[in-house]
Design an enzyme around this catalytic site. Structure first.
Site, PDB file in Angstrom:
ATOM      1  N   HIS A  13       0.837  -1.207   0.000  1.00  0.00           N
ATOM      2  CA  HIS A  13       0.000   0.000   0.000  1.00  0.00           C
ATOM      3  C   HIS A  13       0.873   1.258   0.000  1.00  0.00           C
ATOM      4  O   HIS A  13       0.617   2.226  -0.714  1.00  0.00           O
ATOM      5  CB  HIS A  13      -0.920  -0.024   1.217  1.00  0.00           C
ATOM      6  CG  HIS A  13      -1.689   1.233   1.405  1.00  0.00           C
ATOM      7  ND1 HIS A  13      -2.832   1.511   0.681  1.00  0.00           N
ATOM      8  CD2 HIS A  13      -1.471   2.311   2.184  1.00  0.00           C
ATOM      9  CE1 HIS A  13      -3.278   2.697   1.036  1.00  0.00           C
ATOM     10  NE2 HIS A  13      -2.477   3.211   1.950  1.00  0.00           N
ATOM     11  N   LYS A  14       1.944   1.225   0.809  1.00  0.00           N
ATOM     12  CA  LYS A  14       2.855   2.383   0.862  1.00  0.00           C
ATOM     13  C   LYS A  14       3.535   2.591  -0.487  1.00  0.00           C
ATOM     14  O   LYS A  14       3.734   3.722  -0.923  1.00  0.00           O
ATOM     15  CB  LYS A  14       3.937   2.162   1.926  1.00  0.00           C
ATOM     16  CG  LYS A  14       3.484   2.425   3.352  1.00  0.00           C
ATOM     17  CD  LYS A  14       4.703   2.397   4.258  1.00  0.00           C
ATOM     18  CE  LYS A  14       4.352   2.544   5.715  1.00  0.00           C
ATOM     19  NZ  LYS A  14       5.556   2.415   6.569  1.00  0.00           N
ATOM     20  N   ASP A  70      10.236   5.615   8.524  1.00  0.00           N
ATOM     21  CA  ASP A  70       9.907   5.163   9.873  1.00  0.00           C
ATOM     22  C   ASP A  70       9.058   6.254  10.511  1.00  0.00           C
ATOM     23  O   ASP A  70       9.336   7.436  10.345  1.00  0.00           O
ATOM     24  CB  ASP A  70      11.172   4.914  10.690  1.00  0.00           C
ATOM     25  CG  ASP A  70      10.941   3.877  11.773  1.00  0.00           C
ATOM     26  OD1 ASP A  70      10.127   2.962  11.570  1.00  0.00           O
ATOM     27  OD2 ASP A  70      11.570   3.975  12.842  1.00  0.00           O
ATOM     28  N   PHE A 151      -5.634   3.499  10.454  1.00  0.00           N
ATOM     29  CA  PHE A 151      -4.999   2.371  11.147  1.00  0.00           C
ATOM     30  C   PHE A 151      -4.229   2.910  12.354  1.00  0.00           C
ATOM     31  O   PHE A 151      -4.208   4.125  12.610  1.00  0.00           O
ATOM     32  CB  PHE A 151      -4.060   1.626  10.187  1.00  0.00           C
ATOM     33  CG  PHE A 151      -2.824   2.410   9.819  1.00  0.00           C
ATOM     34  CD1 PHE A 151      -2.882   3.435   8.898  1.00  0.00           C
ATOM     35  CD2 PHE A 151      -1.602   2.146  10.422  1.00  0.00           C
ATOM     36  CE1 PHE A 151      -1.756   4.176   8.555  1.00  0.00           C
ATOM     37  CE2 PHE A 151      -0.461   2.868  10.096  1.00  0.00           C
ATOM     38  CZ  PHE A 151      -0.543   3.886   9.164  1.00  0.00           C
ATOM     39  N   GLY A 152      -3.591   2.007  13.068  1.00  0.00           N
ATOM     40  CA  GLY A 152      -2.724   2.398  14.182  1.00  0.00           C
ATOM     41  C   GLY A 152      -3.442   3.261  15.201  1.00  0.00           C
ATOM     42  O   GLY A 152      -4.526   2.921  15.686  1.00  0.00           O
ATOM     43  N   ASP A 154      -4.802   6.169  14.783  1.00  0.00           N
ATOM     44  CA  ASP A 154      -5.699   7.166  14.172  1.00  0.00           C
ATOM     45  C   ASP A 154      -6.929   7.514  15.022  1.00  0.00           C
ATOM     46  O   ASP A 154      -7.295   8.688  15.100  1.00  0.00           O
ATOM     47  CB  ASP A 154      -6.153   6.706  12.778  1.00  0.00           C
ATOM     48  CG  ASP A 154      -5.110   6.995  11.714  1.00  0.00           C
ATOM     49  OD1 ASP A 154      -4.174   7.765  11.990  1.00  0.00           O
ATOM     50  OD2 ASP A 154      -5.228   6.444  10.605  1.00  0.00           O
TER      51      ASP A 154
HETATM   52  P1  IMP Z   1       5.694   2.645  10.378  1.00  0.00           P
HETATM   53  O1  IMP Z   1       7.093   3.092  10.665  1.00  0.00           O
HETATM   54  O2  IMP Z   1       5.063   3.394   9.248  1.00  0.00           O
HETATM   55  O3  IMP Z   1       5.579   1.159  10.232  1.00  0.00           O
HETATM   56  O4  IMP Z   1       4.815   3.038  11.649  1.00  0.00           O
HETATM   57  C1  IMP Z   1       5.075   2.515  12.952  1.00  0.00           C
HETATM   58  C2  IMP Z   1       3.813   2.526  13.776  1.00  0.00           C
HETATM   59  O5  IMP Z   1       3.377   3.874  14.013  1.00  0.00           O
HETATM   60  C3  IMP Z   1       2.620   1.834  13.133  1.00  0.00           C
HETATM   61  O6  IMP Z   1       2.612   0.466  13.414  1.00  0.00           O
HETATM   62  C4  IMP Z   1       1.435   2.543  13.792  1.00  0.00           C
HETATM   63  O7  IMP Z   1       1.183   1.997  15.070  1.00  0.00           O
HETATM   64  C5  IMP Z   1       1.970   3.962  13.974  1.00  0.00           C
HETATM   65  N1  IMP Z   1       1.578   4.809  12.837  1.00  0.00           N
HETATM   66  C6  IMP Z   1       2.350   5.142  11.764  1.00  0.00           C
HETATM   67  N2  IMP Z   1       1.690   5.935  10.921  1.00  0.00           N
HETATM   68  C7  IMP Z   1       0.447   6.103  11.466  1.00  0.00           C
HETATM   69  C8  IMP Z   1      -0.704   6.818  11.043  1.00  0.00           C
HETATM   70  O8  IMP Z   1      -0.761   7.461   9.988  1.00  0.00           O
HETATM   71  N3  IMP Z   1      -1.780   6.748  11.870  1.00  0.00           N
HETATM   72  C9  IMP Z   1      -1.774   6.049  13.033  1.00  0.00           C
HETATM   73  N4  IMP Z   1      -0.735   5.358  13.458  1.00  0.00           N
HETATM   74  C10 IMP Z   1       0.387   5.387  12.687  1.00  0.00           C
END
Ligand code: IMP
Length: 194
Positions: A13-14, A70, A151-152, A154
């Site tokens: 998706h990214k 990250d 997600f996460g 949000d």
């Molecule tokens: P990553 O480095 O993009 O994998 O993000 C690490 C973690 O940060 C994810 O597993 C989420 O828990 C949180 N995270 C990253 N981006 C978002 C976002 O846009 N919304 C909510 N949580 C986020």
């Protein structure tokens, strides 16, 4: 000529999101397309360090331009936690609900709810030159979760100037504010001037 860049992520998706921003002059390759299998280590302890560690891992093996990102949620009253531990704050199973519950429990009775999402992109060009790009969105942690989108974290993050959480926004609206969109914009602008 189309320029090949490897995106050091397992998240398809990214890759699509960045490809749409980068435009047709760039062909983003996934790790599988670049012949890299398995997890990349992330042990640096900072967002900058982890992003660069992932990009270096891929560059060493391919000698091809590549980048990694990250992201962390940094909460002032928790001394910047969960930060680099955002994905696994409540445990290795990387459960978003458990992570949010832990944040809300730690902030119970705390009035300073200021927080920010921060994304760092590390890019290594074909010649080994290293570049960092940062995107930040400030906001606050709500008292409870709201919304189903995204997600996460949000559902518990309300960006500055808004009256709803990221999880109450469609992706197009979230992208107007989001840390990742801001970092990607800086990165793709940089690529397009090269
Ligand atoms: P990553 O480095 O993009 O994998 O993000 C690490 C973690 O940060 C994810 O597993 C989420 O828990 C949180 N995270 C990253 N981006 C978002 C976002 O846009 N919304 C909510 N949580 C986020």
């Amino acid at each position: 000529m189309v320029k090949k860049i490897i995106f050091a992520t397992a998240n398809q998706h990214k890759i699509e999101e960045v490809q749409s921003l980068a435009g047709q002059d760039f062909a983003l390759l996934s790790m599988a397309e670049a012949g890299i299998i398995g997890d990349i280590p992330e042990t640096a302890g900072t967002l900058e360090g982890n992003a660069m560690q992932k990009a270096e891992y891929v560059y060493r093996r391919t000698k091809t331009a590549c980048f990694a990102d990250d992201t962390g949620l940094e909460i002032d009253a928790l001394g910047g936690e969960p930060g680099v531990y955002s994905a696994r704050y409540a445990g290795e199973e990387k459960n978003s609900k458990a992570n949010m519950d832990l944040v809300l429990a730690k902030l119970e009775g705390v009035s300073n709810r200021k927080a920010r999402f921060r994304t760092v992109i590390a890019y290594i060009d074909d010649d080994g030159g290293k570049h960092l790009f940062e995107g930040i969105v400030n906001g606050e942690i709500s008292l409870a979760g709201h919304g189903q989108e995204g997600f996460g974290y949000d559902p518990i993050f309300i960006p500055e100037g808004c009256d709803k959480s990221f999880a109450q926004m469609k992706l197009s609206e979230k992208n107007l504010h989001s840390h990742r969109a801001r970092a990607l914009k800086k990165f793709t602008e940089f690529l397009n001037t090269r």
